[in-house]
Design a protein around this motif. Structure first.
Motif, PDB file in Angstrom:
ATOM      1  N   VAL A   1     -11.159 -12.683   2.319  1.00 54.45           N
ATOM      2  CA  VAL A   1      -9.740 -12.827   2.850  1.00 54.45           C
ATOM      3  C   VAL A   1      -9.177 -11.463   2.610  1.00 54.45           C
ATOM      4  O   VAL A   1      -8.972 -10.963   1.538  1.00 54.45           O
ATOM      5  CB  VAL A   1      -8.874 -13.695   2.637  1.00 54.45           C
ATOM      6  N   LYS A   2      -9.185 -10.668   3.888  1.00 57.10           N
ATOM      7  CA  LYS A   2      -8.515  -9.396   3.899  1.00 57.10           C
ATOM      8  C   LYS A   2      -7.036  -9.485   3.449  1.00 57.10           C
ATOM      9  O   LYS A   2      -6.483 -10.274   4.014  1.00 57.10           O
ATOM     10  CB  LYS A   2      -8.931  -8.517   5.166  1.00 57.10           C
ATOM     11  N   PRO A   3      -6.514  -8.581   2.922  1.00 61.21           N
ATOM     12  CA  PRO A   3      -5.052  -8.662   2.726  1.00 61.21           C
ATOM     13  C   PRO A   3      -4.381  -8.105   4.147  1.00 61.21           C
ATOM     14  O   PRO A   3      -5.005  -7.394   4.710  1.00 61.21           O
ATOM     15  CB  PRO A   3      -4.686  -7.523   1.416  1.00 61.21           C
ATOM     16  N   LYS A   4      -3.084  -8.443   4.095  1.00 63.76           N
ATOM     17  CA  LYS A   4      -2.400  -8.410   5.436  1.00 63.76           C
ATOM     18  C   LYS A   4      -2.337  -6.687   5.552  1.00 63.76           C
ATOM     19  O   LYS A   4      -1.840  -6.265   4.446  1.00 63.76           O
ATOM     20  CB  LYS A   4      -1.176  -9.031   5.629  1.00 63.76           C
ATOM     21  N   GLN A   5      -2.666  -6.009   6.801  1.00 66.18           N
ATOM     22  CA  GLN A   5      -2.335  -4.728   6.956  1.00 66.18           C
ATOM     23  C   GLN A   5      -0.757  -4.465   7.080  1.00 66.18           C
ATOM     24  O   GLN A   5      -0.239  -5.041   7.941  1.00 66.18           O
ATOM     25  CB  GLN A   5      -3.010  -4.100   8.017  1.00 66.18           C
ATOM     26  N   LEU A   6      -0.170  -3.887   6.296  1.00 63.86           N
ATOM     27  CA  LEU A   6       1.103  -3.207   6.533  1.00 63.86           C
ATOM     28  C   LEU A   6       1.202  -1.889   6.861  1.00 63.86           C
ATOM     29  O   LEU A   6       1.377  -0.959   5.958  1.00 63.86           O
ATOM     30  CB  LEU A   6       2.055  -3.582   5.009  1.00 63.86           C
ATOM     31  N   LEU A   7       0.893  -1.595   8.228  1.00 64.38           N
ATOM     32  CA  LEU A   7       0.835  -0.148   8.585  1.00 64.38           C
ATOM     33  C   LEU A   7       2.183   0.584   8.472  1.00 64.38           C
ATOM     34  O   LEU A   7       3.253   0.166   8.684  1.00 64.38           O
ATOM     35  CB  LEU A   7       0.424  -0.292  10.040  1.00 64.38           C
TER      36      LEU A   7
ATOM     37  N   PRO B   1      -2.863   1.807   5.752  1.00 64.63           N
ATOM     38  CA  PRO B   1      -2.665   0.652   5.591  1.00 64.63           C
ATOM     39  C   PRO B   1      -1.706   0.033   4.608  1.00 64.63           C
ATOM     40  O   PRO B   1      -1.570  -1.247   4.744  1.00 64.63           O
ATOM     41  CB  PRO B   1      -4.122   0.026   5.072  1.00 64.63           C
ATOM     42  N   ASP B   2      -1.013   0.761   3.768  1.00 66.09           N
ATOM     43  CA  ASP B   2      -0.008   0.184   2.893  1.00 66.09           C
ATOM     44  C   ASP B   2       0.848   1.197   2.414  1.00 66.09           C
ATOM     45  O   ASP B   2       0.464   2.629   2.627  1.00 66.09           O
ATOM     46  CB  ASP B   2      -0.978  -0.372   1.606  1.00 66.09           C
ATOM     47  N   TYR B   3       1.953   0.832   1.941  1.00 63.07           N
ATOM     48  CA  TYR B   3       2.929   1.846   1.521  1.00 63.07           C
ATOM     49  C   TYR B   3       2.366   2.825   0.646  1.00 63.07           C
ATOM     50  O   TYR B   3       2.644   4.001   0.588  1.00 63.07           O
ATOM     51  CB  TYR B   3       4.024   1.195   1.115  1.00 63.07           C
ATOM     52  N   GLU B   4       1.797   2.442  -0.438  1.00 63.75           N
ATOM     53  CA  GLU B   4       1.310   3.358  -1.509  1.00 63.75           C
ATOM     54  C   GLU B   4       0.502   4.564  -0.978  1.00 63.75           C
ATOM     55  O   GLU B   4       0.604   5.772  -1.351  1.00 63.75           O
ATOM     56  CB  GLU B   4       0.566   2.552  -2.630  1.00 63.75           C
ATOM     57  N   SER B   5      -0.463   4.115  -0.239  1.00 68.15           N
ATOM     58  CA  SER B   5      -1.341   5.237   0.360  1.00 68.15           C
ATOM     59  C   SER B   5      -0.307   6.289   1.304  1.00 68.15           C
ATOM     60  O   SER B   5      -0.655   7.408   1.399  1.00 68.15           O
ATOM     61  CB  SER B   5      -2.498   4.788   1.109  1.00 68.15           C
TER      62      SER B   5
END
Length: 79
Positions: free
Chosen positions: A4-10, A39-43
């Motif tokens: 299961v891929k984590p949901k993308q939070l663009l 794809p996420d806040y940290e990146s």
């Protein structure tokens, strides 16, 4: 078993030179620096920080992180 891929939070990182440091109006929209979509806040934060540090000598240049996932799914943000 399926992965299961984590949901993308663009998140979008962009910036440019502002007309006035007290606002968010850009001097020239054609010169906006679109750093990328992450794809996420940290990146996104890592990319934002690198760009912000690289332009620290120019007080009129600002970089921003836009939470695209909140614009794409506004009802999800309310939950």
């Amino acid at each position: 078993m399926t992965d299961v891929k984590p949901k993308q939070l663009l998140h979008l990182v962009f910036g440019g030179e502002l007309d006035d440091v007290t606002g968010v109006s850009f001097s020239d929209l054609a010169q906006l620096d679109i750093v990328g979509v992450f794809p996420d806040y940290e990146s996104a934060r890592v990319a934002w920080k690198a760009k912000a540090q690289a332009t620290v000598d120019n007080a009129h240049v600002r970089y921003f992180i836009v939470h695209l996932h909140k614009l794409l799914e506004p009802d999800a943000a309310k939950a």
